[in-house]
Design a protein around this motif. Structure first.
Motif, short mmCIF file in Angstrom:
data_model
loop_
_atom_site.label_atom_id
_atom_site.label_comp_id
_atom_site.label_asym_id
_atom_site.label_seq_id
_atom_site.Cartn_x
_atom_site.Cartn_y
_atom_site.Cartn_z
N HIS A 111 -37.63 0.24 -48.50
CA HIS A 111 -36.71 -0.67 -47.81
C HIS A 111 -35.47 0.08 -47.34
O HIS A 111 -34.95 -0.17 -46.24
CB HIS A 111 -36.32 -1.83 -48.72
N MET A 112 -34.98 0.99 -48.16
CA MET A 112 -33.85 1.83 -47.76
C MET A 112 -34.21 2.64 -46.51
O MET A 112 -33.43 2.73 -45.55
CB MET A 112 -33.45 2.76 -48.91
N GLN A 113 -35.41 3.20 -46.49
CA GLN A 113 -35.83 3.99 -45.34
C GLN A 113 -35.99 3.14 -44.09
O GLN A 113 -35.76 3.63 -42.97
CB GLN A 113 -37.14 4.72 -45.66
N LYS A 114 -36.35 1.89 -44.25
CA LYS A 114 -36.43 0.98 -43.11
C LYS A 114 -35.05 0.85 -42.45
O LYS A 114 -34.93 0.88 -41.21
CB LYS A 114 -36.92 -0.39 -43.58
N ILE A 115 -34.02 0.70 -43.26
CA ILE A 115 -32.66 0.56 -42.74
C ILE A 115 -32.21 1.84 -42.07
O ILE A 115 -31.65 1.83 -40.97
CB ILE A 115 -31.71 0.16 -43.88
N VAL A 116 -32.46 2.97 -42.73
CA VAL A 116 -32.08 4.26 -42.16
C VAL A 116 -32.83 4.52 -40.86
O VAL A 116 -32.25 4.96 -39.86
CB VAL A 116 -32.33 5.40 -43.16
N GLY A 117 -34.13 4.23 -40.85
CA GLY A 117 -34.93 4.44 -39.66
C GLY A 117 -34.45 3.62 -38.48
O GLY A 117 -34.46 4.09 -37.34
N ASP A 118 -33.99 2.40 -38.76
CA ASP A 118 -33.50 1.56 -37.68
C ASP A 118 -32.24 2.13 -37.05
O ASP A 118 -32.01 1.97 -35.84
CB ASP A 118 -33.22 0.15 -38.21
N LEU A 156 -32.00 5.08 -55.53
CA LEU A 156 -30.70 4.44 -55.76
C LEU A 156 -29.58 5.17 -55.03
O LEU A 156 -28.64 4.54 -54.53
CB LEU A 156 -30.42 4.36 -57.26
N PHE A 157 -29.66 6.49 -54.98
CA PHE A 157 -28.60 7.26 -54.31
C PHE A 157 -28.48 6.85 -52.84
O PHE A 157 -27.38 6.55 -52.35
CB PHE A 157 -28.89 8.76 -54.42
N TYR A 158 -29.60 6.82 -52.14
CA TYR A 158 -29.56 6.48 -50.73
C TYR A 158 -29.41 4.98 -50.50
O TYR A 158 -28.81 4.55 -49.51
CB TYR A 158 -30.79 7.03 -50.01
N ALA A 159 -29.93 4.16 -51.42
CA ALA A 159 -29.70 2.72 -51.31
C ALA A 159 -28.21 2.40 -51.36
O ALA A 159 -27.71 1.55 -50.63
CB ALA A 159 -30.44 1.98 -52.42
N ASP A 160 -27.50 3.12 -52.21
CA ASP A 160 -26.06 2.91 -52.33
C ASP A 160 -25.33 3.33 -51.05
O ASP A 160 -24.24 2.83 -50.76
CB ASP A 160 -25.52 3.69 -53.53
N LYS A 161 -25.93 4.24 -50.29
CA LYS A 161 -25.32 4.67 -49.03
C LYS A 161 -25.44 3.59 -47.96
O LYS A 161 -24.55 3.43 -47.13
CB LYS A 161 -26.00 5.95 -48.52
N VAL A 162 -26.57 2.86 -47.96
CA VAL A 162 -26.79 1.87 -46.91
C VAL A 162 -26.37 0.46 -47.33
O VAL A 162 -26.12 -0.40 -46.49
CB VAL A 162 -28.27 1.86 -46.44
N MET A 163 -26.30 0.23 -48.65
CA MET A 163 -25.92 -1.09 -49.15
C MET A 163 -25.23 -0.90 -50.50
O MET A 163 -25.83 -1.09 -51.55
CB MET A 163 -27.16 -1.98 -49.29
N PRO A 164 -23.95 -0.49 -50.50
CA PRO A 164 -23.25 -0.16 -51.75
C PRO A 164 -23.35 -1.29 -52.78
O PRO A 164 -23.17 -2.46 -52.45
CB PRO A 164 -21.81 0.05 -51.29
N PHE A 165 -23.66 -0.91 -54.04
CA PHE A 165 -23.90 -1.93 -55.06
C PHE A 165 -23.08 -1.74 -56.33
O PHE A 165 -23.33 -2.40 -57.34
CB PHE A 165 -25.40 -1.99 -55.40
N ALA A 166 -22.08 -0.88 -56.30
CA ALA A 166 -21.31 -0.59 -57.52
C ALA A 166 -20.64 -1.84 -58.07
O ALA A 166 -20.58 -2.03 -59.30
CB ALA A 166 -20.28 0.49 -57.25
N THR A 167 -20.11 -2.70 -57.20
CA THR A 167 -19.40 -3.89 -57.67
C THR A 167 -20.34 -5.04 -57.98
O THR A 167 -20.03 -5.89 -58.84
CB THR A 167 -18.37 -4.35 -56.63
N PHE A 175 -26.94 12.49 -41.96
CA PHE A 175 -27.40 11.18 -42.42
C PHE A 175 -26.87 10.12 -41.46
O PHE A 175 -25.67 10.06 -41.21
CB PHE A 175 -26.92 10.90 -43.84
N PRO A 176 -27.74 9.28 -40.89
CA PRO A 176 -27.30 8.34 -39.85
C PRO A 176 -26.35 7.27 -40.38
O PRO A 176 -26.63 6.61 -41.36
CB PRO A 176 -28.59 7.75 -39.33
N LYS A 177 -25.23 7.15 -39.73
CA LYS A 177 -24.25 6.10 -40.05
C LYS A 177 -24.54 4.88 -39.19
O LYS A 177 -25.21 4.95 -38.17
CB LYS A 177 -22.81 6.59 -39.78
N GLU A 178 -23.99 3.75 -39.61
CA GLU A 178 -24.18 2.52 -38.82
C GLU A 178 -23.43 2.62 -37.49
O GLU A 178 -22.40 3.24 -37.39
CB GLU A 178 -23.67 1.30 -39.62
#
Length: 216
Positions: free
Chosen positions: A110-117, A170-181, A213-216
């Motif tokens: 799912h993370m790769q789907k977001i990055v790929g888009d 988790l490392f890349y998931a946090d890049k596309v959808m930060p979850f620390a909080t 790494f692709p940014k939004e």
């Protein structure tokens, strides 16, 4: 050396295998593959027609191994070290394989789907698919949050293949959808993974490539 790893330092699934190699100081020859180069793509397809990295070549056995989980199991069987990635107990091994598959299928992809888009042209974007990926990833992170409330590593007290899968997911998931909080237990688990010397080394080597790494 006996082993050659065809990989790229930015690739999340390559991180997974690098962790396993670095955990046991397994000697290998690194071969960075530029998938944008036609000659390098063709050379890779001779080893693995699917054309994806990582691929591990075992020269003494004249054998190539693809797919990150299978590569790590192969290393555990033929090049074992102090860290054993697959539990000897059959039930624990089954649980570990489930968690490995969980991180790969329910967070990593799912993370790769977001990055790929993000890499798509403006007229080829898939906002519906991205939102679906985010929704599914939130569900998976909720499950990780609950599971890691009482565990150190994915399978309990011992570092396994499942943790190799969890780290880049988790490392890349946090890049596309930060979850620390929103998911503090999952974030604390990611911190432990990033502090593990094997993954810290892989991340350090990837630093020069993070600019791509692709940014939004």
């Amino acid at each position: 050396m006996s082993l050659t790893l065809h990989f790229h330092p930015l690739s999340s699934f390559c991180h997974k295998v690098l962790i396993a190699l670095y955990e046991n100081d397994t000697p290998f020859t690194p071969k960075i593959v530029n998938l944008q180069d036609e000659a390098e793509r063709n050379a890779l397809r001779k080893l693995w027609p699917v054309g994806k990295i990582p691929v591990l070549e075992d020269h003494p056995r004249d054998w190539s191994v693809s797919e990150s989980s299978i590569i790590i199991e192969y290393l555990d069987q033929h090049y074992p070290g102090p860290t054993r990635f697959v539990p000897t107990d059959g039930e624990l091994a089954r649980q570990m394989r489930f968690r490995d598959r969980f991180f790969d299928f329910h967070i990593h992809l799912h993370m790769q789907k977001i990055v790929g888009d993000r890499l798509r042209p403006a007229d080829k974007k898939d906002p519906h698919g991205v939102e679906d990926a985010r929704t599914r990833m939130r569900v998976a992170l909720d499950m990780v949050e609950q599971a890691m409330a009482s565990k150190i590593w994915a399978n309990g007290e011992v570092f396994t293949l499942a943790d190799c899968a969890a780290a880049p997911s988790l490392f890349y998931a946090d890049k596309v959808m930060p979850f620390a909080t929103t998911h503090p237990n999952a974030a604390a688990y990611l911190k432990r993974l990033m502090q593990r010397p094997s993954y810290a080394r892989a991340l350090k080597e990837a630093e020069p490539y993070f600019q791509f790494f692709p940014k939004e």
